[in-house]
Write a protein that holds these residues in place. Structure first.
Motif, PDB file in Angstrom:
ATOM      1  N   PHE A   1       5.960  36.348 -87.360  1.00 59.00           N
ATOM      2  CA  PHE A   1       4.855  36.926 -88.128  1.00 59.00           C
ATOM      3  C   PHE A   1       5.358  38.062 -89.021  1.00 59.00           C
ATOM      4  CE2 PHE A   1       1.114  39.528 -88.852  1.00 59.00           C
ATOM      5  CZ  PHE A   1       0.076  38.627 -88.951  1.00 59.00           C
TER       6      PHE A   1
ATOM      7  N   ARG B   1       7.295  36.808 -91.892  1.00 64.63           N
ATOM      8  CA  ARG B   1       6.440  36.274 -92.960  1.00 64.63           C
ATOM      9  C   ARG B   1       5.851  37.402 -93.814  1.00 64.63           C
ATOM     10  NH1 ARG B   1       3.443  31.483 -92.811  1.00 64.63           N
ATOM     11  NH2 ARG B   1       2.185  31.230 -94.709  1.00 64.63           N
TER      12      ARG B   1
ATOM     13  N   MET C   1      -0.287  40.102 -82.083  1.00 61.05           N
ATOM     14  CA  MET C   1      -0.066  41.227 -82.996  1.00 61.05           C
ATOM     15  C   MET C   1      -1.077  42.331 -82.668  1.00 61.05           C
ATOM     16  SD  MET C   1       2.510  40.256 -84.676  1.00 61.05           S
ATOM     17  CE  MET C   1       2.587  41.720 -85.730  1.00 61.05           C
ATOM     18  N   GLY C   2      -0.871  43.491 -83.246  1.00 58.80           N
ATOM     19  CA  GLY C   2      -1.751  44.627 -82.989  1.00 58.80           C
ATOM     20  C   GLY C   2      -1.113  45.580 -81.996  1.00 58.80           C
TER      21      GLY C   2
ATOM     22  N   GLU D   1      -6.547  23.270 -93.837  1.00 58.13           N
ATOM     23  CA  GLU D   1      -6.133  23.939 -95.074  1.00 58.13           C
ATOM     24  C   GLU D   1      -5.367  23.005 -96.021  1.00 58.13           C
ATOM     25  OE1 GLU D   1      -4.118  27.675 -94.132  1.00 58.13           O
ATOM     26  OE2 GLU D   1      -6.018  28.719 -94.279  1.00 58.13           O
TER      27      GLU D   1
ATOM     28  N   ASP E   1      -4.709  45.699 -86.506  1.00 59.82           N
ATOM     29  CA  ASP E   1      -5.854  46.253 -85.786  1.00 59.82           C
ATOM     30  C   ASP E   1      -7.016  46.555 -86.727  1.00 59.82           C
ATOM     31  OD1 ASP E   1      -4.708  46.011 -83.342  1.00 59.82           O
ATOM     32  OD2 ASP E   1      -4.051  48.089 -83.194  1.00 59.82           O
TER      33      ASP E   1
ATOM     34  N   ARG F   1     -11.277  24.968 -97.937  1.00 60.48           N
ATOM     35  CA  ARG F   1     -11.785  25.752 -99.066  1.00 60.48           C
ATOM     36  C   ARG F   1     -11.075  25.289-100.337  1.00 60.48           C
ATOM     37  NH1 ARG F   1      -8.499  28.859 -95.787  1.00 60.48           N
ATOM     38  NH2 ARG F   1      -7.012  30.347 -96.723  1.00 60.48           N
TER      39      ARG F   1
ATOM     40  N   TYR G   1     -12.701  31.154 -91.375  1.00 59.74           N
ATOM     41  CA  TYR G   1     -11.562  31.549 -92.218  1.00 59.74           C
ATOM     42  C   TYR G   1     -11.972  32.080 -93.583  1.00 59.74           C
ATOM     43  CZ  TYR G   1      -7.347  31.004 -89.560  1.00 59.74           C
ATOM     44  OH  TYR G   1      -6.339  31.218 -88.675  1.00 59.74           O
TER      45      TYR G   1
ATOM     46  N   ARG H   1      -2.488  33.112-100.204  1.00 56.80           N
ATOM     47  CA  ARG H   1      -3.866  32.704 -99.916  1.00 56.80           C
ATOM     48  C   ARG H   1      -3.977  31.865 -98.646  1.00 56.80           C
ATOM     49  NH1 ARG H   1      -3.684  31.426-105.485  1.00 56.80           N
ATOM     50  NH2 ARG H   1      -3.892  29.199-105.047  1.00 56.80           N
ATOM     51  N   ARG H   2      -2.849  31.437 -98.099  1.00 53.88           N
ATOM     52  CA  ARG H   2      -2.903  30.635 -96.889  1.00 53.88           C
ATOM     53  C   ARG H   2      -3.482  31.452 -95.739  1.00 53.88           C
ATOM     54  NH1 ARG H   2      -0.623  26.206 -98.407  1.00 53.88           N
ATOM     55  NH2 ARG H   2       1.301  26.272 -99.642  1.00 53.88           N
ATOM     56  N   GLY H   3      -4.109  30.745 -94.812  1.00 51.24           N
ATOM     57  CA  GLY H   3      -4.733  31.411 -93.679  1.00 51.24           C
ATOM     58  C   GLY H   3      -3.716  32.011 -92.734  1.00 51.24           C
ATOM     59  N   LEU H   4      -4.138  33.059 -92.055  1.00 54.74           N
ATOM     60  CA  LEU H   4      -3.325  33.644 -90.997  1.00 54.74           C
ATOM     61  C   LEU H   4      -3.235  32.660 -89.836  1.00 54.74           C
ATOM     62  CD1 LEU H   4      -4.938  37.153 -91.306  1.00 54.74           C
ATOM     63  CD2 LEU H   4      -2.493  36.694 -91.545  1.00 54.74           C
ATOM     64  N   PRO H   5      -2.231  32.788 -88.963  1.00 58.02           N
ATOM     65  CA  PRO H   5      -2.159  31.893 -87.800  1.00 58.02           C
ATOM     66  C   PRO H   5      -3.428  32.020 -86.948  1.00 58.02           C
ATOM     67  CG  PRO H   5      -0.146  33.189 -88.010  1.00 58.02           C
ATOM     68  CD  PRO H   5      -1.110  33.741 -89.002  1.00 58.02           C
ATOM     69  N   LEU H   6      -3.847  30.911 -86.354  1.00 55.31           N
ATOM     70  CA  LEU H   6      -5.060  30.918 -85.535  1.00 55.31           C
ATOM     71  C   LEU H   6      -4.996  31.975 -84.446  1.00 55.31           C
ATOM     72  CD1 LEU H   6      -5.360  27.065 -84.972  1.00 55.31           C
ATOM     73  CD2 LEU H   6      -7.008  28.445 -86.236  1.00 55.31           C
TER      74      LEU H   6
ATOM     75  N   ARG I   1       5.848  37.125 -82.716  1.00 54.72           N
ATOM     76  CA  ARG I   1       5.819  38.426 -83.392  1.00 54.72           C
ATOM     77  C   ARG I   1       6.893  38.505 -84.479  1.00 54.72           C
ATOM     78  NH1 ARG I   1       3.178  42.814 -81.948  1.00 54.72           N
ATOM     79  NH2 ARG I   1       4.862  44.177 -82.644  1.00 54.72           N
TER      80      ARG I   1
ATOM     81  N   ASP J   1       1.327  46.344 -87.047  1.00 53.98           N
ATOM     82  CA  ASP J   1       0.397  46.259 -85.920  1.00 53.98           C
ATOM     83  C   ASP J   1      -0.870  47.074 -86.172  1.00 53.98           C
ATOM     84  OD1 ASP J   1       1.542  44.445 -84.000  1.00 53.98           O
ATOM     85  OD2 ASP J   1       3.173  45.882 -83.758  1.00 53.98           O
TER      86      ASP J   1
ATOM     87  N   ARG K   1     -10.729  45.131 -77.624  1.00 51.74           N
ATOM     88  CA  ARG K   1      -9.410  45.323 -78.208  1.00 51.74           C
ATOM     89  C   ARG K   1      -9.120  46.810 -78.320  1.00 51.74           C
ATOM     90  NH1 ARG K   1      -6.267  41.608 -80.870  1.00 51.74           N
ATOM     91  NH2 ARG K   1      -4.588  42.578 -82.042  1.00 51.74           N
TER      92      ARG K   1
ATOM     93  N   ASN L   1      -9.503  35.413 -94.590  1.00 48.87           N
ATOM     94  CA  ASN L   1      -8.626  35.478 -93.424  1.00 48.87           C
ATOM     95  C   ASN L   1      -7.203  35.030 -93.779  1.00 48.87           C
ATOM     96  OD1 ASN L   1      -8.565  36.170 -90.627  1.00 48.87           O
ATOM     97  ND2 ASN L   1      -8.309  33.992 -90.127  1.00 48.87           N
ATOM     98  N   SER L   2      -6.769  35.394 -94.987  1.00 52.83           N
ATOM     99  CA  SER L   2      -5.453  34.946 -95.445  1.00 52.83           C
ATOM    100  C   SER L   2      -4.417  36.056 -95.269  1.00 52.83           C
ATOM    101  CB  SER L   2      -5.526  34.565 -96.922  1.00 52.83           C
ATOM    102  OG  SER L   2      -5.651  35.733 -97.711  1.00 52.83           O
TER     103      SER L   2
ATOM    104  N   TYR M   1      -2.968  34.838 -84.191  1.00 51.57           N
ATOM    105  CA  TYR M   1      -2.185  36.051 -84.438  1.00 51.57           C
ATOM    106  C   TYR M   1      -2.771  37.272 -83.734  1.00 51.57           C
ATOM    107  CZ  TYR M   1      -5.447  38.150 -87.789  1.00 51.57           C
ATOM    108  OH  TYR M   1      -6.525  38.729 -88.367  1.00 51.57           O
ATOM    109  N   LEU M   2      -4.066  37.294 -83.513  1.00 54.12           N
ATOM    110  CA  LEU M   2      -4.656  38.474 -82.862  1.00 54.12           C
ATOM    111  C   LEU M   2      -4.204  38.599 -81.408  1.00 54.12           C
ATOM    112  CD1 LEU M   2      -8.321  38.444 -84.223  1.00 54.12           C
ATOM    113  CD2 LEU M   2      -6.455  39.963 -84.881  1.00 54.12           C
ATOM    114  N   THR M   3      -3.668  37.498 -80.859  1.00 57.72           N
ATOM    115  CA  THR M   3      -3.267  37.555 -79.443  1.00 57.72           C
ATOM    116  C   THR M   3      -1.866  38.113 -79.249  1.00 57.72           C
ATOM    117  OG1 THR M   3      -2.309  35.344 -79.354  1.00 57.72           O
ATOM    118  CG2 THR M   3      -4.683  35.513 -78.994  1.00 57.72           C
TER     119      THR M   3
END
Lengths: 474, 474, 474, 474
Positions: A304, A307, A289-290, D51, D326, D228, D250, A278-283, A301, D322, D384, D253-254, A285-287
């Motif tokens: 991530f 994890r 990953m993908g 968090e 996306d 939360r 968030y 339930r923990r949040g994704l890294p702030l 990477r 990845d 993106r 966003n987990s 990660y979109l930069t």
């Protein structure tokens, strides 16, 4: 138990008659399956052949499968049943490498079907079990061998023709030659990806399929088995027509199919129980990953991905496998044919109960289920306890239709205080138990549960039920 | 033609056998209807009673309707057919002014149905024609008398009970007493608005319905007719159960129902053809028309209303009545039962054609329809030309199901050059005509049309078709 | 009232300012419409030209319509509003007889729109009232002249090009030339069936449309009107671009459109009230009616047709015309633009009420509507009582969107005891009446109703509402 | 970069003005976030608080957040925008432990909203970013800090009242006190399962929530953050109203939310690539697996479970992380606000391009993008590359609406030969690059791609585009 010698029916009819005296539907299934593949021993078949390679069983006994199906029966069905082109029956041809379907709209009557046949078309009857009681009986017995629906199609091919292009299917296929003969060629899967494939193939050109690994002529009484993924084609020789029935099973019955139930459920449990999910994704990660970042060398990477991997590796801890199996089981029960009752089963179940109208009044009403009544479920696989969260339901096949999925799967809720008793009943199979022995709180509960299961056709009794001593009610 | 003497079957079975020798299905219908209401003459019935008032026909002949249906047949149906509670069968009671339905879920087997009956509940079997061939045969004949679907329900009531509250229906009802007896009370419509009503009523209290105009006891062999809108209730006397079948017709078959097709079509035509319908409304009509202005004294109101009236009065000039009747006819044909073929009809139609599988090959394939072949449509009402704008279709009942609306109405397009021939065939009924006599352009056309109609089961031939002289094709 | 001299705005802005001092929205509409077609007198226009023939009004006054719309405003809209290609704006061309649309996906920004324009494409802005307040204001006033929605499209055409093929529309069209000039040709309807047509035409070839009956060049300040059904095409001369706005009305606003509401309702009433409509059809009508029997000489046909005709002729007696007008009125109200309030209307209505947040607290809350407060509905056509069977609703336009049909038509139920008061209010328009004078049972009722209507924006008051004398509530 | 000192706006307005000179939208986001939580260092905040636990930031500076939002702005919005009760605004109360909502239907005008407020109700404005440009700007910047949508609600509470019951939310919450003051109590999650919960809670009773871990009074300029799952309630003291805005992020966003994309995709790949997933289930698994068998001691159970586990443990090998990111990214981009362009960005992008209508003709059409033109994407997160199997698409936020999910996510396909160039552009951010430097095959390709991206608003140029030297086109 799997002793083919015990049951040596001279014919299918005799065998089926003998099987009515076998009390355990799983044993019946095993004996009938042994008959299907004889002389190959079932045990060896499942360890060495099943899902692995084709096998050809010649018998030099044209009557071996007699009684299962025939073109005469086919003609009867066309005449007496509402067979619809495109729904129940297909007219096909494969000429000069071109596969075509010729179904007109409307009902398939002998007048037009035999005209197509005479002009060189093949005829495929889908799901003959809906029209032919013997096929229904055989398949409904065999499905307990497979633990999965057993289906069938019938193929009639005129001399000197071929009805279908080479292709592979998504099911284990038992080609049972009923009349005439047919030349079959079977080819290896073309690649590792096409071994035990999830979906059937399109039609292939001859150039795409390589050389056959099996090239045989089936004659009446012979059997050909091949696993899903093995390409095959069959054609008639100039001198004889061919009638065969293909018995199939194991469609969408793989570990992966089960995992499609297990895994989303496991993730749901994990998200409820384990805060790591339930923990949040890294702030950011979109930069990194993908797909647009997949070539980036970025230490984040690896972290991530690691994890993700460690969370995925925890998933088995949360997998509700039994509940997922029950979801799968419900689909299997929905797919299955309803049982064909033996005369004795009929006489001791709700379907054949003595209660009736006669001489202007009702007879044998209010027959007694007592604590002494001996009961058992009518088939090993006819009913199942399934839990979906709060409530427990019993799902059962006895109200299924002979027509695939024509009815919804029937089920009803079981009160918590009755689940043990139902489980006891299911696990007692094939033994009869007394109503008294059901682990319920009270005698009333025991009898109420037995009556309910009896009325749904799920159980039958050791002896036909008797009406109470007559004290005229009216 | 309506000469009841010509056909004097000692029993229904004998009558139905005799009717197979009547060539015209309308005449068959007329004779069977005459038997239903005998000794009332049909002509008098339709002019004096039909849609006007109830009539009671006592007969002192308990066997008069024998063979139509029985509780024994009911018991057989429960045993052999898949009768579902709530779908095909209802368990009801009416005790102390309270009407209740007691359907459990699932299949209705004798074991539970007769238990309900024994405890005082009434049993209603819906659409017995789906399960009982005689009822199917009788209704499929009668529908040509009514020019509208004939339906039926069966009611079984235990001694000393009543199963339904007083109410009226939206159909013409023929209550045919089959076994035992039943006390019936019939009441006048309560108001002019409830004469020949469009919809059935809710259940009434005894206090709402006044005094009966008819108070009789039906015994086996008796008949009771009442029009839609007449309130009725029936109860069993203590000494006998009751089994009756209610044959019904004329649901949504009024002039108003037809006008619902005629009038929108008429307005569409008027808007296309007459500019007066396309002119704009007055700029200011919203200021003096509408409910909020309905009390206004404004001369523009009268002028507006008069314009509306004059446009409405022009509508009949644009009414495409025949096309609207065809729309209605398509609904009737969809509602209707498929015909039950006589042995002779079977032998001379596609359904019973000699083409067959025998001795390992097909026989009598490619039978010849020639210019000399004599053909007729298989029932007066089995097919109809319907035009919807551009294309002309033939709609036909021979592929209908015994189960109401289980199939879509079947139809196919008729090429323009064949419409005259189809019309000729339909109008020639009940006479046979040669294929040669069909008004088509070429011999090929005549034969192609005849083959098409034969394959759809719409026509049959005067003699069974013969296969061509054998010149071995393969 | 229709005295064009009373209002002589030197410009549209001045005219609209003057109109804010006209108390009756119908009079405003009439004055604005007179300005639109000046010097043609409106009365003569509606009696001689409207729905009959085109008219060209040259003015030699390029500023006559100034302020209504301009290409500069168009550029602003593209820049500031979310205009979407294909939804709000179309790029078109008509070259060598070929009509094309060139809309890319996405938002229409000046960068791409002007590029299309520069390359010779025409630009059509749909429903400019959603983006331009003046157009909104003008149309919202004019709709009360037409008693039907007034719509608009704007067309910008580069010099020497044509953007559309010849065609006719389904609306009355007022082509208002705003900038530059355009050559127009107008042609008669091609046949009686195309006079005042129900639907717009496809694009025509030049060969299909004959010779123009009007061939003129519109210059800025000129007007061209033509009724629906008149074919038209416009093209730019080489020396000047063209910008025009087409104001339209009377789409689906014909007597026939109203009859589509009246007639099914009339048949419904007739079936309820007149048993002649409920009687059954003749038993045998299918045998002589319908397309397949239409050539038959059968006296029953004439009788049947005569019965249909006589029933249709009775229909006007049952026609609920006012209720049907209300159904139509609801559609009109739903189509209409919400009113643009004048500053005075704003100050005296809920939209501009003094209640506000200021200095950290709310001000002028709980303003008083008293029995002495004078009220009137805010537009003649802004609200309407509509009855559908049991309940009476008030439908109103004040919550409509500037975007066509973006919102559902708003309405709320009016208690029976308030309907007279609402009717009184509507009929009192354009006079103010005191709350006291409302025909309600009690003072509380009068005030509650006035408050409700005020909160919905349906009424405004003669004077801005005042807050009660301050007795500090907290 | 996260140096709060670099940007020291005396006010939000000044800060936002300064931020327009920061070229990197991620840096802008970081600076604005730092302002939001100052003096807490962002780095420390994310490592110790985010968090994990609530934090209260008192400031003794009532003007700190001035310009973000105010009740005066609220009043303006109610007056000028179409705010609908129940859609954009809620009226609530919490009195004596009872939470109620009082929304009437229709538009929320000051006249009624302030009346509710005056009577003690709280007012919640949902998504103020749709109505207030400053909130839109602030949130559109912050979303690049979170890599997830930033949302907001505004709450106005009268003195001495409370509007909401204690509860927890499913988002990280930043409570920004704008006016007046409010008493807040924050409570620990009640159990491990409610730490960082997936869903918001229902309303709690005071008895269910234990003792607060934080009990503070926020005054204007103060900040309160809580993760939360932390229960909270706020009430106004008798002497002051309260206005605050809650900025949130968030939601869903987990890691688990991402795994919901990863895992089914991983199973799909595994079934394609690894035959172990395609092998059939054991024939007899239904007899020992499932809830009814879960208490059985059967060695086959352990073997079955172990097989499931080993297959699940192989899944990470097949996880297309990845591609799954996306899928998630597409949802994030769809959720996000469109960017608010700075004046310079406007002047150099399609939205503010010089192309325009002026003096009766179009100006600056056909402006040149040349190989020398310097371009960059307009925001780090505005576009993106996403691959779904065959085709590669570019998804972008510049056509999103200020209203959440009012539009579909915009995207278009990128030709394979352009993907490298788009990736290069995205990775070059925040640097400008020349069109020439794009890794495309030809100059035409480079310019065509740049024009396409420019027209979609995805890129802007270093300098405003210039029109080509005028050679009159017409």
């Amino acid at each position: 138990v799997e002793d083919g010698d015990k049951v040596t029916g001279e014919s299918l009819d005799a065998l089926l008659a003998e099987l009515t005296r076998v009390n355990n539907s799983r044993e019946r299934a095993s004996l009938l399956f042994q008959w299907l593949i004889r002389p190959v021993p079932a045990k060896a078949f499942f360890s060495e052949t099943w899902e692995k390679k084709p096998v050809f069983v010649p018998r030099k006994n044209p009557d071996y499968y007699k009684g299962l199906f025939s073109t005469a029966e086919f003609d009867r069905i066309l005449r007496e049943e509402n067979v619809q082109y495109g729904v129940n029956l297909d007219i096909t041809s494969y000429v000069n490498g071109k596969r075509e379907t010729h179904n007109p709209p409307g009902r398939a009557l002998p007048f037009t079907v035999w005209d197509f046949y005479e002009s060189g078309c093949s005829v495929r009857l889908l799901n003959p079990q809906a029209f032919c009681s013997t096929v229904w009986n055989v398949l409904s017995i065999l499905q307990e061998q497979f633990g999965s629906m057993a289906g069938a199609n019938v193929y009639l091919t005129p001399p000197g023709t071929q009805g279908f292009a080479p292709h592979y299917d998504d099911i284990e296929a038992f080609v049972v030659q009923l009349e005439g003969k047919k030349h079959w060629r079977v080819y290896n899967p073309r690649s590792e990806e096409e071994v035990l494939p999830v979906l059937s193939s399109p039609n292939f050109d001859q150039a795409e399929i390589g050389k056959p690994i099996l090239d045989v002529v089936l004659e009446a009484g012979d059997l050909l088995y091949f696993p899903r993924g093995f390409i095959h084609q069959g054609n008639c020789l100039p001198d004889a027509h061919s009638l065969h029935i293909t018995i199939s099973s194991y469609q969408k019955n793989s570990w992966g199919d089960l995992l499609q139930k297990v895994i989303p459920a496991a993730l749901g449990v994990a998200m409820e129980e384990d805060v790591a999910f339930r923990r949040g994704l890294p702030l950011d990660y979109l930069t990194y990953m993908g797909v647009q970042n997949s070539d980036k060398e970025d230490p984040r990477r690896a972290k991530f991905l690691s994890r993700i991997e460690s969370l995925m590796k925890k998933l088995p801890n949360y997998a509700p496998v039994d509940a997922a199996v029950d979801q799968k089981a419900k689909e299997v029960l929905h797919d299955c044919l309803p049982p064909v009752l033996t005369p004795n089963e009929l006489a001791t179940s709700v379907q054949g109960a003595a209660t009736r109208w006669a001489d202007g009044t009702v007879k044998d009403v209010g027959v007694l289920i007592t604590t002494k009544t001996q009961i058992k479920i009518i088939r090993a696989m006819c009913a199942r306890l399934c839990s979906d969260g709060d409530a427990v339901h019993i799902c059962y096949t006895t109200d299924n239709s002979r027509v695939y999925h024509k009815e919804e799967l029937q089920s009803f809720e079981i009160q918590t205080e009755h689940t043990d008793a139902v489980e006891f009943l299911i696990h007692s199979y094939p033994k009869f138990v007394t109503v008294e022995s059901l682990p319920c709180d009270s005698v009333q509960d025991k009898i109420a549960l037995a009556e309910l299961l009896f009325e749904k056709g799920i159980i039958h009794t050791a002896e036909p039920l008797k009406s109470p001593p007559t004290v005229h009610s009216h």
